[in-house]
Enzyme design. Sequence first.
Site, mmCIF file in Angstrom:
data_model
loop_
_atom_site.group_PDB
_atom_site.id
_atom_site.type_symbol
_atom_site.label_atom_id
_atom_site.label_comp_id
_atom_site.label_asym_id
_atom_site.label_seq_id
_atom_site.Cartn_x
_atom_site.Cartn_y
_atom_site.Cartn_z
ATOM 1 N N LYS A 184 0.842 -1.196 0.000
ATOM 2 C CA LYS A 184 0.000 0.000 0.000
ATOM 3 C C LYS A 184 0.878 1.248 0.000
ATOM 4 O O LYS A 184 1.665 1.467 0.925
ATOM 5 C CB LYS A 184 -0.917 -0.017 1.226
ATOM 6 N N THR A 218 -8.723 9.091 8.473
ATOM 7 C CA THR A 218 -8.449 7.847 7.742
ATOM 8 C C THR A 218 -8.219 6.668 8.680
ATOM 9 O O THR A 218 -7.622 5.666 8.287
ATOM 10 C CB THR A 218 -7.207 8.025 6.849
ATOM 11 N N GLY A 220 -8.501 3.289 10.344
ATOM 12 C CA GLY A 220 -9.101 2.024 9.919
ATOM 13 C C GLY A 220 -8.881 1.668 8.471
ATOM 14 O O GLY A 220 -9.391 0.649 7.998
ATOM 15 N N THR A 221 -8.101 2.464 7.751
ATOM 16 C CA THR A 221 -7.918 2.227 6.308
ATOM 17 C C THR A 221 -7.358 0.837 6.021
ATOM 18 O O THR A 221 -7.863 0.117 5.150
ATOM 19 C CB THR A 221 -6.978 3.291 5.721
ATOM 20 N N GLY A 222 -6.289 0.454 6.738
ATOM 21 C CA GLY A 222 -5.644 -0.823 6.457
ATOM 22 C C GLY A 222 -6.536 -2.014 6.756
ATOM 23 O O GLY A 222 -6.617 -2.960 5.959
ATOM 24 N N CYS A 223 -7.210 -1.975 7.905
ATOM 25 C CA CYS A 223 -8.140 -3.060 8.258
ATOM 26 C C CYS A 223 -9.235 -3.177 7.203
ATOM 27 O O CYS A 223 -9.623 -4.287 6.790
ATOM 28 C CB CYS A 223 -8.785 -2.772 9.609
#
Length: 275
Positions: A184, A218, A220-223
């Site tokens: 990412k 932002t 929580g983006t990765g989860c």
Amino acid sequence: MTSSAPAAPVAAPPRVLTVAGSDSGGGAGIQADLKTMLAHGVHGMSVLTAVTAQNSQGVQGAWELPGEAIRAQYRSVVDDIGVQAVKTGMLSSAPLVELVAELLAGTGAPAVVDPVGVSKHGDPLLAASALESVRKRLLPVATVATPNLDEVDRLTGVRVETEDDLRRAADALLGFGPRWALIKGGHLPGDAAEAVDLLTDGTEEHWLRAPRHDNRHTHGTGCTLASAVACGLARGLTVPEAAREAKAYVTGAIAAGFALGAGIGPVDHGWRLRA
């Protein structure tokens, strides 16, 4: 007098299991995963690995659950209900990483591994002593691994500063055994107009590009991205198809992210309901 025929049984939707920690603020972790799953039309289930005291300003405390409790939750769900995909998140210690890797290896469903290292606020969520277990035990059983730039640096030693570096990072990560690496690039330095991710299995490359939104909320983006990929795999999509769909969903969620508390607010998992 009329009699109504019994209703036809409703088929269960695809089932996705998240193995992750709880975020008491609701923006990341188990809570983000289950919201994402609902938004994608799958049935979300959970194995809780840790409880955190967490809000918009950071993580004030974290408590890992015993391995016995984690194994029992996992077996309870998988042996009775079954799963079409599994997503992992916060696994804070080496014994926990190794336990979850063992469980995944015996499940036979696609596994999306989000090797969570630190929170959005910079709070450590993975012990340094667990990194080797992630490399040697967890990544080899991953269908897709989805590290951000900080996480891939910790795991591989490759520091990503340009798009070309994404390829080097992906190659290094694939060396630990996941079938696909999704690196990412949202934290790439500079003021690029696009957020760029690289998905590759070492043979084919897919560059995932989307507009970069100027929104600080932002959390929580990765989860959310990893869960969305797992949802796509559970619904029968290929890895590239699932990743592209997940990228589009997360881009919309970031654009709709909202202020909550005094710090960094969450992405909006229900943005399509209000679009």
